[in-house]
Each structure stands twice: as C-alpha cells, then as structure tokens.
Design an enzyme around this catalytic site. Structure first.
Site, PDB file in Angstrom:
ATOM      1  N   ARG A  67       0.814  -1.163   0.041  1.00  0.00           N
ATOM      2  CA  ARG A  67      -0.134   0.099  -0.059  1.00  0.00           C
ATOM      3  C   ARG A  67       0.964   1.390   0.114  1.00  0.00           C
ATOM      4  NH1 ARG A  67      -2.350  -3.448   4.224  1.00  0.00           N
ATOM      5  NH2 ARG A  67      -4.460  -4.011   3.572  1.00  0.00           N
TER       6      ARG A  67
ATOM      7  N   HIS B 152      -4.360  -8.772   3.664  1.00  0.00           N
ATOM      8  CA  HIS B 152      -5.987  -8.661   3.853  1.00  0.00           C
ATOM      9  C   HIS B 152      -6.284  -9.451   4.848  1.00  0.00           C
ATOM     10  CE1 HIS B 152      -6.808  -7.143  -0.736  1.00  0.00           C
ATOM     11  NE2 HIS B 152      -6.395  -6.239   0.209  1.00  0.00           N
TER      12      HIS B 152
ATOM     13  N   TYR C 223     -10.211  -9.764  -6.993  1.00  0.00           N
ATOM     14  CA  TYR C 223      -8.993  -9.935  -8.065  1.00  0.00           C
ATOM     15  C   TYR C 223      -9.164 -11.305  -8.805  1.00  0.00           C
ATOM     16  CZ  TYR C 223      -6.419  -6.420  -5.415  1.00  0.00           C
ATOM     17  OH  TYR C 223      -6.096  -5.249  -4.906  1.00  0.00           O
TER      18      TYR C 223
ATOM     19  N   ARG D 252      -0.498  -2.255  -7.076  1.00  0.00           N
ATOM     20  CA  ARG D 252      -0.896  -3.007  -6.178  1.00  0.00           C
ATOM     21  C   ARG D 252      -1.978  -4.037  -6.738  1.00  0.00           C
ATOM     22  NH1 ARG D 252      -1.533  -4.221  -0.635  1.00  0.00           N
ATOM     23  NH2 ARG D 252      -3.599  -4.728   0.208  1.00  0.00           N
TER      24      ARG D 252
ATOM     25  N   LYS E 207      -2.438  -2.231   7.784  1.00  0.00           N
ATOM     26  CA  LYS E 207      -3.892  -1.972   8.502  1.00  0.00           C
ATOM     27  C   LYS E 207      -3.861  -2.603   9.864  1.00  0.00           C
ATOM     28  CE  LYS E 207      -6.179  -0.211   4.546  1.00  0.00           C
ATOM     29  NZ  LYS E 207      -7.768  -0.379   3.770  1.00  0.00           N
TER      30      LYS E 207
ATOM     31  N   HIS F 192      -1.864   2.514  -6.065  1.00  0.00           N
ATOM     32  CA  HIS F 192      -2.502   1.368  -5.749  1.00  0.00           C
ATOM     33  C   HIS F 192      -2.998   0.452  -7.137  1.00  0.00           C
ATOM     34  CE1 HIS F 192      -4.671   0.027  -2.426  1.00  0.00           C
ATOM     35  NE2 HIS F 192      -5.760  -0.299  -3.234  1.00  0.00           N
TER      36      HIS F 192
END
Length: 255
Positions: free
Chosen positions: A107, A228, A237, A205, A131, A202
């Site tokens: 990210r 994730h 994806y 990514r 995150k 992004h």
C-alpha cells in the site's frame, strides 16, 4: 409543509414524491446510495427548521452496490512503465520504487513508512506494518531486490549528500518522500511510457495481485501478501483474472 421551504418551493413536491424520484429512471446502486444520503441530510435540515414533522428518508434502505473492479495494468504496459531511461540517482530511486511496488503489492502508506531496518536484502524480504498495525513479511523478486540494493548502496547516499534519514526513499532535502511525491512519480513515468490510463500506487498493487493470480498463484497466498484480513477482500481480483480469461477466449477461439 415541504413546499414552504425555499429549496423545493419551485418544484412543490411532497416528501414521498421526492423519494420516488431517487429511484427513477433505474439509476445504478451507487447513484441511489449517493442520492439517498443527500435526501437524508436534506430532510434532517427540513426537520430541524420545522418544515416537516419526520424524516421519511431515514427508514429507506439503499441497495447494495456491487464491488467496483480495480483498474488493471496488463503485463506489457507494466513492462513499459518499468523501462525508465537514464542513470541518475533520482532515476535509480524512482526505478527502485516502481520495481518494489510491483514486486510486493505494498500500500502507499506502507511504502512511505518503510525504514532501512525493514529491508532484508540477504533474505530478499521487506517487513511492513499494514492496517491495524499488523506486521507481515513480503518477499521480493530478483529484479526488485537488485534495484533496491543498488539504490540503497549508491543513489540514496548521493541524494542525501551526508544527511541522515531513516526512511528508505528520500528526497534531496534529506527527508522521507511524501505520498503525493510517489503519485507524481508514477504519473510522470506513465506519461513517458505512453500509458494514458490514470495510474496510482494502488494500480501497481492491483497489477501485482492480478498477475500472480493469472499465473496460477493461490488466492490465500495472495491474501497474505496483500495483508488482507478477510479473504473476501482478495476475491475481487479473481473477477479481474476471469475477465482476462474471457478476453483471451474471445480473441483466440475460432468460433
């Protein structure tokens, strides 16, 4: 009493008529969500000003919008983006940034926060804090680690000019790069490569994840690499990969 409000006096619509207008003529779910949000805010204002006795939009539920497929960059255009001409310290820094992004799927915030101690050139990995302050180790490809090592051993020292900074990617001012700077780098080299799509960190990514899946990578492995927490986030994806297969089938199947 809605008609007494100057915001709607010209149309003289009742609250029910205003709400029905949100759903015709069959707008997309995201459009309805935006309109309903605006209607709730509008009726809250009317309620506060005592133009209506209740907020009729409050109990209306919006339809669920489908997940928007991220913009994809195919392998050919990705290769063009990475073919940066020149051999200056700044160009070598920018090439290391692009190679790292494409090789790791980081990210933007993870890239900007990368410190020297997070890079293990011998093990060809970077440690990132994603995150929720969750750490993960991400492996790098040979090309990415080669450019990153060359930048850190040579170009980075030239850019800093004896200044000290703990961030991996630095500016001539001796500070870490801002997120806006990473955006500008990608947009600048995309233009030089003749890529007319709106690219961002992004986008790389997305390309990282999509190209892995297109070449047979397991979905759960891609989930771990991207950081994730939920597999459903990664599954978007698979839709991109499926669309790619459809395109190939349509292009090459004789019937």
């Amino acid at each position: 009493r809605v008609g007494s409000c100057p915001l709607v006096r010209s149309r003289q619509r009742t609250p029910a008529q205003l709400l029905r207008g949100l759903f015709s003529p069959r707008p997309a779910p995201r459009t309805i969500q935006r309109r309903l949000s605006a209607a709730r805010t509008f009726f809250r204002y009317l309620l506060r000003e005592k133009h209506v006795r209740r907020n009729p939009a409050q109990s209306v539920s919006a339809p669920r919008g489908g997940k928007r497929l991220p913009e994809n960059l195919d392998a050919d255009r990705m290769a063009r983006l990475l073919e940066i001409p020149g051999d200056t310290p700044l160009v070598n820094r920018d090439r290391a940034i692009l190679e790292l992004l494409y090789s790791s799927g980081l990210r933007l915030a993870e890239l900007a926060d990368l410190n020297l101690g997070d890079v293990d050139a011998r093990d060809a990995t970077v440690r990132v804090t994603g995150k929720g302050n969750k750490d993960r180790l991400v492996p790098l490809g040979e090309e990415a680690i080669s450019w990153l090592e060359d930048y850190m051993q040579n170009s980075r020292k030239s850019i800093l000019s004896e200044r000290q900074c703990d961030f991996v990617f630095v500016t001539r001012r001796g500070s870490g790069m801002t997120r806006q700077a990473f955006w500008h780098i990608i947009k600048r080299y995309a233009k030089k490569a003749g890529i007319h799509k709106e690219l961002s960190p992004h986008t790389l990514r997305h390309a990282f994840a999509t190209h892995l899946l297109n070449h047979g990578a397991d979905l759960r492995v891609v989930q771990l690499l991207l950081g994730h927490s939920d597999l459903s986030t990664t599954q978007i994806y698979t839709h991109i990969a499926r669309e790619r297969l459809k395109d190939l089938h349509s292009q090459f199947h004789p019937r």
